[in-house]
Design an enzyme around this catalytic site. Structure first.
Site, PDB file in Angstrom:
ATOM      1  N   ASN A 172      -9.493   2.038   8.313  1.00  0.00           N
ATOM      2  CA  ASN A 172     -10.708   1.912   8.716  1.00  0.00           C
ATOM      3  C   ASN A 172     -10.666   2.295  10.528  1.00  0.00           C
ATOM      4  O   ASN A 172     -11.508   1.880  10.531  1.00  0.00           O
ATOM      5  CB  ASN A 172     -11.504   1.038   8.091  1.00  0.00           C
ATOM      6  CG  ASN A 172     -11.743   0.852   6.801  1.00  0.00           C
ATOM      7  OD1 ASN A 172     -11.247   1.837   6.171  1.00  0.00           O
ATOM      8  ND2 ASN A 172     -12.443   0.053   6.455  1.00  0.00           N
TER       9      ASN A 172
ATOM     10  N   TYR B 216       0.444  -1.236  -0.233  1.00  0.00           N
ATOM     11  CA  TYR B 216       0.586  -0.103  -0.004  1.00  0.00           C
ATOM     12  C   TYR B 216       0.619   1.636  -0.253  1.00  0.00           C
ATOM     13  O   TYR B 216       0.049   2.123   0.036  1.00  0.00           O
ATOM     14  CB  TYR B 216      -0.868   0.612   1.412  1.00  0.00           C
ATOM     15  CG  TYR B 216      -2.011  -1.259   1.088  1.00  0.00           C
ATOM     16  CD1 TYR B 216      -2.996  -1.172   0.125  1.00  0.00           C
ATOM     17  CD2 TYR B 216      -1.679  -1.949   1.795  1.00  0.00           C
ATOM     18  CE1 TYR B 216      -3.854  -1.834   0.287  1.00  0.00           C
ATOM     19  CE2 TYR B 216      -2.932  -3.122   1.901  1.00  0.00           C
ATOM     20  CZ  TYR B 216      -4.002  -3.198   1.414  1.00  0.00           C
ATOM     21  OH  TYR B 216      -4.750  -4.261   1.337  1.00  0.00           O
TER      22      TYR B 216
ATOM     23  N   HIS C  51      -4.402   6.886  -1.033  1.00  0.00           N
ATOM     24  CA  HIS C  51      -5.001   6.136   0.411  1.00  0.00           C
ATOM     25  C   HIS C  51      -3.994   6.274   1.824  1.00  0.00           C
ATOM     26  O   HIS C  51      -3.956   7.259   2.317  1.00  0.00           O
ATOM     27  CB  HIS C  51      -5.402   5.078   0.591  1.00  0.00           C
ATOM     28  CG  HIS C  51      -6.874   5.023   1.417  1.00  0.00           C
ATOM     29  ND1 HIS C  51      -7.589   6.094   1.589  1.00  0.00           N
ATOM     30  CD2 HIS C  51      -7.148   4.306   2.087  1.00  0.00           C
ATOM     31  CE1 HIS C  51      -8.724   6.012   1.572  1.00  0.00           C
ATOM     32  NE2 HIS C  51      -8.987   5.116   2.019  1.00  0.00           N
TER      33      HIS C  51
ATOM     34  N   PHE D 231      -4.419   0.039   9.934  1.00  0.00           N
ATOM     35  CA  PHE D 231      -5.410  -0.128   8.467  1.00  0.00           C
ATOM     36  C   PHE D 231      -5.883   1.108   8.726  1.00  0.00           C
ATOM     37  O   PHE D 231      -6.541   1.499   9.910  1.00  0.00           O
ATOM     38  CB  PHE D 231      -5.915  -1.229   8.007  1.00  0.00           C
ATOM     39  CG  PHE D 231      -4.697  -2.713   8.227  1.00  0.00           C
ATOM     40  CD1 PHE D 231      -4.777  -2.553   6.324  1.00  0.00           C
ATOM     41  CD2 PHE D 231      -5.079  -3.460   8.895  1.00  0.00           C
ATOM     42  CE1 PHE D 231      -3.436  -3.550   5.724  1.00  0.00           C
ATOM     43  CE2 PHE D 231      -3.162  -4.330   8.160  1.00  0.00           C
ATOM     44  CZ  PHE D 231      -3.079  -4.418   7.286  1.00  0.00           C
TER      45      PHE D 231
ATOM     46  N   ASN E 289     -13.254   6.972   5.655  1.00  0.00           N
ATOM     47  CA  ASN E 289     -12.966   5.329   7.207  1.00  0.00           C
ATOM     48  C   ASN E 289     -12.595   5.565   7.956  1.00  0.00           C
ATOM     49  O   ASN E 289     -13.081   5.765   8.984  1.00  0.00           O
ATOM     50  CB  ASN E 289     -13.278   4.615   5.759  1.00  0.00           C
ATOM     51  CG  ASN E 289     -14.789   3.928   5.599  1.00  0.00           C
ATOM     52  OD1 ASN E 289     -15.656   4.671   5.809  1.00  0.00           O
ATOM     53  ND2 ASN E 289     -14.295   2.419   4.540  1.00  0.00           N
TER      54      ASN E 289
END
Length: 223
Positions: free
Chosen positions: A69, A16, A21, A67, A113
């Site tokens: 969220n 990632y 993001h 993470f 989120n």
């Protein structure tokens, strides 16, 4: 010594690290290099944490390892444990164009989120740097934000992240003032709107280094 928190949002794991993001992590990694501090994992908060003194404040830099969220699960206990005076969160925003930057204090999560998680634990009383990543006409939102920046965007990222770093430094240096004054200053001097490239610029694949010296960024105060 009063304590500040600068939190960058993102997802852990190498797969990632270059995604849209993860722009919050990218800004904090740049700050780590520029300000010469290191991150280390803190099991108590499930986060990578670094710290330096800036003026009269101790400034913590935090990358949740929960993470995206579940970002609030790392940030909220950290804020409480260290009695943080002001929190500044850096996150991606699909509702503004790539490279545009806006600042706010409180208000809606805009469907993000990571912000929803923070709000669920500690409310919305924190500063935000909204780093625009734009939208895709071909991908759904989740697929888009979890994909890497494209080649043209990557050319521009270093200059944009450097601008975000200056905004963070200004926040840290002004943190003794009322939050309304801090927000007005950030909005007036660091809000960024990137002029869109003309078709000829895109076709000629001009480097961002050249474009950067020619661009007249438009700063404006949000209402």
């Amino acid at each position: 010594m009063p304590c500040l928190l600068v939190a960058g949002l993102g997802n852990p794991s190498a797969k990632y690290q270059n995604t849209r993001h993860n722009i919050g992590f990218m800004v904090l990694d740049f700050l780590s290099k520029e300000l010469d501090f290191d991150f280390s994992f803190d099991k108590k908060f499930n986060a990578e944490v670094g710290a330096i003194n800036i003026g009269p404040h101790k400034v913590f830099f935090l990358k949740p390892q929960t993470f995206m969220n579940l970002s609030g699960e790392a940030i909220n206990p950290f804020v409480r444990y260290f009695d943080i005076t002001h929190t500044f969160v850096i996150h991606d925003d699909i509702d503004i164009g790539f490279g545009d930057m806006r600042f706010k204090y409180g208000g809606s999560s805009g469907g993000h989120n990571g912000l929803k998680s923070i709000d669920s634990f500690m409310g919305d009383t924190y500063f935000r740097l909204r780093f625009g990543v734009g939208r895709s006409a071909n991908k759904n939102v989740v697929e888009y934000v979890l994909s890497d920046f494209n080649a043209q965007e990557r050319e521009q990222l270093e200059g944009l992240i450097a601008h975000a770093k200056e905004a963070v430094m200004s926040f840290c240096n002004m943190a003794q003032y009322p939050k309304e004054h801090i927000l007005t200053h950030l909005q007036q001097y660091f809000t960024l709107k990137i002029p869109k490239l003309t078709p000829s610029q895109t076709q000629n694949n001009e480097s961002f280094a050249t474009q950067f010296s020619q661009m007249q960024y438009t700063r404006f105060t949000q209402g």
